[in-house]
Design an enzyme around this catalytic site. Structure first.
Site, mmCIF file in Angstrom:
data_model
loop_
_atom_site.group_PDB
_atom_site.id
_atom_site.type_symbol
_atom_site.label_atom_id
_atom_site.label_comp_id
_atom_site.label_asym_id
_atom_site.label_seq_id
_atom_site.Cartn_x
_atom_site.Cartn_y
_atom_site.Cartn_z
ATOM 1 N N LYS A 105 -15.549 18.000 23.205
ATOM 2 C CA LYS A 105 -14.494 18.961 23.623
ATOM 3 C C LYS A 105 -15.409 20.110 24.307
ATOM 4 O O LYS A 105 -15.356 20.337 25.561
ATOM 5 C CB LYS A 105 -13.490 19.308 22.635
ATOM 6 C CG LYS A 105 -12.783 18.196 22.152
ATOM 7 C CD LYS A 105 -11.780 18.620 21.208
ATOM 8 C CE LYS A 105 -12.195 19.094 19.752
ATOM 9 N NZ LYS A 105 -12.944 18.013 18.947
ATOM 10 N N ARG A 118 -3.948 21.809 16.950
ATOM 11 C CA ARG A 118 -4.126 20.872 15.888
ATOM 12 C C ARG A 118 -3.259 20.179 15.101
ATOM 13 O O ARG A 118 -3.661 19.057 14.116
ATOM 14 C CB ARG A 118 -5.354 21.198 15.078
ATOM 15 C CG ARG A 118 -6.725 20.555 15.296
ATOM 16 C CD ARG A 118 -7.509 21.568 14.334
ATOM 17 N NE ARG A 118 -8.824 20.896 14.206
ATOM 18 C CZ ARG A 118 -10.083 21.164 14.991
ATOM 19 N NH1 ARG A 118 -9.840 22.077 16.050
ATOM 20 N NH2 ARG A 118 -11.183 20.469 14.657
ATOM 21 N N ARG A 175 -26.124 16.509 16.024
ATOM 22 C CA ARG A 175 -25.680 17.673 16.936
ATOM 23 C C ARG A 175 -26.492 18.909 16.554
ATOM 24 O O ARG A 175 -26.690 19.224 15.289
ATOM 25 C CB ARG A 175 -24.279 17.865 17.030
ATOM 26 C CG ARG A 175 -23.962 19.407 17.682
ATOM 27 C CD ARG A 175 -22.321 19.560 17.624
ATOM 28 N NE ARG A 175 -21.673 19.602 16.716
ATOM 29 C CZ ARG A 175 -20.401 19.679 16.655
ATOM 30 N NH1 ARG A 175 -19.683 19.648 17.732
ATOM 31 N NH2 ARG A 175 -19.802 19.713 15.468
ATOM 32 N N ARG A 212 -13.333 15.101 8.472
ATOM 33 C CA ARG A 212 -12.843 15.684 9.681
ATOM 34 C C ARG A 212 -12.147 14.524 10.303
ATOM 35 O O ARG A 212 -11.190 14.778 10.902
ATOM 36 C CB ARG A 212 -13.960 16.320 10.330
ATOM 37 C CG ARG A 212 -14.339 17.634 9.632
ATOM 38 C CD ARG A 212 -15.708 17.998 10.077
ATOM 39 N NE ARG A 212 -15.823 18.095 11.516
ATOM 40 C CZ ARG A 212 -16.925 18.491 12.356
ATOM 41 N NH1 ARG A 212 -17.948 18.175 11.813
ATOM 42 N NH2 ARG A 212 -16.978 18.542 13.429
#
Ligand code: AP5
Ligand code: MG
Length: 219
Positions: free
Chosen positions: A16, A91, A130, A174
Site C-alpha cells: 500500500k 480497516r 522491510r 496482523r
C-alpha cells in the site's frame, strides 16, 4: 461522484505504501496513511500516540473512535478538495460507515477502492525484510527493493529503521487481524461497485500500471 476519492486496501505488506507514492504522483492527491500518522504521534510522544503504541506493538487495531477522529480532522484540510488517497483506513466496517457519512456530509462518496492481493507467505517475507525511512516514511526491502546506500533512504537521505511491529510473531497476528476485521470491507465495497482487485504478486511497476488502469486517466 468523486473519481479521485481513493482508498488503497490490502493486508499488511501488500504494498500500500509502496504504491501510494506512484498514485499520489500521478493523480496529485494527498497520501493519508493512518499508520504513518499514528507512528508520528508515537514519535512525538503525544498522549494519543503513547496509547496507540500499546495496540500497534501487538499488531492489534487502535480503537475505531481514535482513528475516525484523526481521519475526520485530516479530511477537513483544504488539500483534500480534489481528492485523496486513504492508506490503512478504513480497516473495520464501523470505520467504513463513518467515512461514508463524512463524505456524504460534503456531497462526495468513495470513488475507487484499490484492493491489493498477495499471499500470506510472501507478506511475511516482505514485512520481516522491510526498512522504513525515519523522515519520509518511504518503505524499502533489504532483498526485494534495496536502497542504493545501505541504511539510507534513496528519496530523502533519511535514516532507515525497522518498524517495531515487523517481527515475525507480530506480523502473523496482523495478518489474522486483517482477515477477521478488514477483509470483510472487500464485500462492503463490492456492494457499492467501487472495488478493483489487483494482483500484488508482481513487480511494483507492473502493480502500479494495473492500479492506474483501474483508477482511470488523469483529468
Ligand atoms: P499500517 O501502517 O497501515 O500497516 P499495515 O496495514 O500493516 O501495512 P504495512 O504498512 O505494513 O504494509 P504496506 O501494504 O504499506 O506495504 P509496503 O508498501 O510498506 O498500520 C500499522 C498499525 O497501525 C496497525 O497494525 C494498527 O495497530 C494501526 N492502525 C493503522 N491504521 C489503523 C486503522 N485505520 N484502524 C485501527 N488501527 C490502525 O511494502 C511492504 C514491504 O514489501 C516493503 O519492504 C516493500 O519494499 C516490499 N514490497 C512492496 N511491494 C512489493 C512488490 N510488488 N514486490 C516485492 N516487494 C514489495
Ligand atoms: Mg504501509
Amino acid at each position: 461522484m468523486a473519481q479521485f476519492d481513493l482508498i488503497i486496501l490490502g493486508p499488511p505488506g501488500a504494498g500500500k505504501g509502496t504504491q501510494a507514492s506512484g498514485i499520489v504522483e500521478t493523480y496529485g492527491v494527498p497520501h493519508i496513511s493512518t499508520g504513518d500518522m499514528l507512528r508520528d504521534a508515537v514519535k512525538n510522544q503525544t498522549a494519543m500516540g503513547l496509547e496507540a503504541k500499546k495496540y500497534m506493538d501487538k499488531g492489534e487495531l487502535v480503537p475505531d473512535e481514535v482513528v475516525i477522529g484523526i481521519v475526520r480532522d485530516r479530511l477537513q484540510q483544504p488539500d483534500t478538495s480534489k481528492g485523496f488517497l486513504l492508506d490503512g483506513f478504513p480497516r473495520t466496517i464501523p470505520q467504513a460507515e463513518a467515512l461514508d457519512q463524512m463524505l456524504a456530509g460534503i456531497e462526495r462518496n468513495v470513488g475507487k477502492v484499490i484492493a491489493i492481493l498477495v499471499n500470506d507467505e510472501a507478506l511475511v517475507k516482505r514485512l520481516t525484510g522491510r526498512r522504513i525511512c525515519r523522515d519520509c516514511q518511504a518503505p524499502v526491502h533489504v532483498v526485494f527493493n534495496p536502497p542504493k546506500v545501505e541504511g539510507i533512504c534513496d528519496k530523502c537521505g533519511g535514516e532507515l529503521y525497522q518498524r517495531d511491529d515487523d517481527t515475525e510473531a507480530t506480523v502473523r497476528n496482523r495478518l489474522e487481524v486483517y482477515r477477521q476485521q478488514t477483509e470483510p470491507l472487500i464485500e462492503y465495497y463490492d456492494k457499492q461497485s467501487v472495488i478493483a482487485r489487483i494482483d500484488g504478486d508482481q513487480a511494483p511497476g507492473a502493480v502500479l500500471e494495473d492500479v492506474k488502469a483501474a483508477i482511470g486517466p488523469v483529468l
